[in-house]
Scaffold this active site. Structure first.
Site, short mmCIF file in Angstrom:
data_model
loop_
_atom_site.label_atom_id
_atom_site.label_comp_id
_atom_site.label_asym_id
_atom_site.label_seq_id
_atom_site.Cartn_x
_atom_site.Cartn_y
_atom_site.Cartn_z
N TYR A 1 -7.97 -1.85 -1.48
CA TYR A 1 -6.55 -1.50 -1.44
C TYR A 1 -5.98 -1.48 -2.86
O TYR A 1 -5.26 -0.53 -3.23
CB TYR A 1 -5.81 -2.51 -0.58
N LYS B 1 -4.01 1.58 -4.86
CA LYS B 1 -2.64 1.44 -5.35
C LYS B 1 -2.57 1.60 -6.88
O LYS B 1 -1.56 2.08 -7.41
CB LYS B 1 -2.08 0.08 -4.93
#
Length: 320
Positions: free
Chosen positions: A190, A194
């Site tokens: 993740y 990002k």
């Protein structure tokens, strides 16, 4: 003084906007507030039934949308299919002649390791590469819109503080093998996606520096939305604990309204243009901050752009 949606957000009559992941969470709130100020908003979402239900709910709750000339329309967008991302962009281009605001908001978090049909780690494709494939075909229209000196065009990437706390120090974007690493953690994957959001925004800003287009990235805050479901999927053993703790932590999380504020600031606030805020990173509530050193690495940003272009060309046969 903190920027306020109700007090400071300008009217947007005649403006056209796209919000990805607009049928739920902060995306839905961004759509709501843009439409309330008279914009024509495309709710880009994978599932038409869910999008239409969200649109009907917003319209029913806000009769002022029609009164101010605003509207909301569904745009099918499947970020897990790169060709579908390009098709969504082409569908929009056939319907409109301008694009004033693009908010790349859709995302998933901490999901189990999985490869998409295009062969990419699912968080990397959903959060970054799909948005890249969707955004590039829109750029000629965005640039044309910006040529009118009365327009203030915005592109906003919704990132996360996760780019810093979860990201691995050895991330690079030089091959499919690099971006498809497991990292031993759904949260580190993740973090990679990002980080890519901010690098994309910064590189986009550099490439569009000569135009009246303000590209920025934001962290919306810890918001009470559906995005936490990925954590439960990755860690089934934690589901009973999450059922207990979520209501407790929920009391300290932002509502979608407050979570949408920073993105709306970047998308509409007059001072973004007045102070020429380009390639910046904002955190709650509408406050400029410094992202990680990795996120400020121009060489890494160029590498990501070149890799993304290469992958879209290989998988789709071209960039548009």
């Amino acid at each position: 003084m903190t920027w306020d949606i109700d007090k400071n957000m300008p009217a947007l009559p005649g403006k056209v906007a796209i919000v990805t992941g607009g049928n739920t969470g902060i995306g839905k709130e961004i759509v709501r507030q843009l439409a309330r100020r008279g914009a024509k908003v495309y709710m880009a979402s994978r599932t038409e039934s869910r999008a239409n239900a969200a649109i009907e709910e917003i319209i029913a709750e806000h009769p002022e949308i029609a009164e101010k000339g605003g509207s909301i329309a569904f745009l099918e967008l499947n970020l897990r299919d790169l060709k579908a991302c390009q098709a969504a962009a082409q569908e929009f281009l056939q319907k409109e002649e301008r694009l004033d605001i693009l908010v790349n908001n859709a995302g998933i978090m901490a999901t189990p390791f999985e490869l998409t049909q295009d062969g990419f780690e699912v968080q990397f494709q959903t959060n970054h590469l799909g948005h890249f494939a969707f955004t590039l075909p829109l750029l000629p229209m965005i640039i044309e819109t910006a040529k009118d000196p009365s327009n203030s065009v915005r592109i906003v990437q919704v990132s996360s503080y996760g780019h810093e706390i979860f990201s691995s120090p050895d991330i690079n974007f030089d091959s499919i093998e690099s971006v498809n690493r497991d990292f031993g953690s759904s949260f580190k994957r993740y973090g990679q996606s990002k980080l890519a959001n901010i690098l994309f925004s910064n590189e986009l800003s550099r490439r569009l520096a000569e135009y009246r287009i303000w590209c920025n990235s934001i962290h919306p805050g810890t918001v009470k939305t559906e995005i936490t479901r990925g954590t439960a999927e990755s860690h089934p053993w934690a589901k009973p604990l999450l059922r207990i703790l979520t209501p407790v932590f929920g009391a300290f999380m932002f509502t979608p309204y407050k979570g949408a504020l920073t993105a709306l600031y970047a998308a509409t606030a007059e001072e973004i243009e007045k102070d020429d805020m380009r390639g910046k990173y904002f955190v709650p509530l509408a406050t400029q901050a410094q992202p990680s050193k990795q996120a400020q690495d121009e060489q890494l940003g160029r590498q990501l752009w070149e890799f993304s272009e290469k992958m879209i060309t290989e998988k789709c046969g071209g960039l548009s």
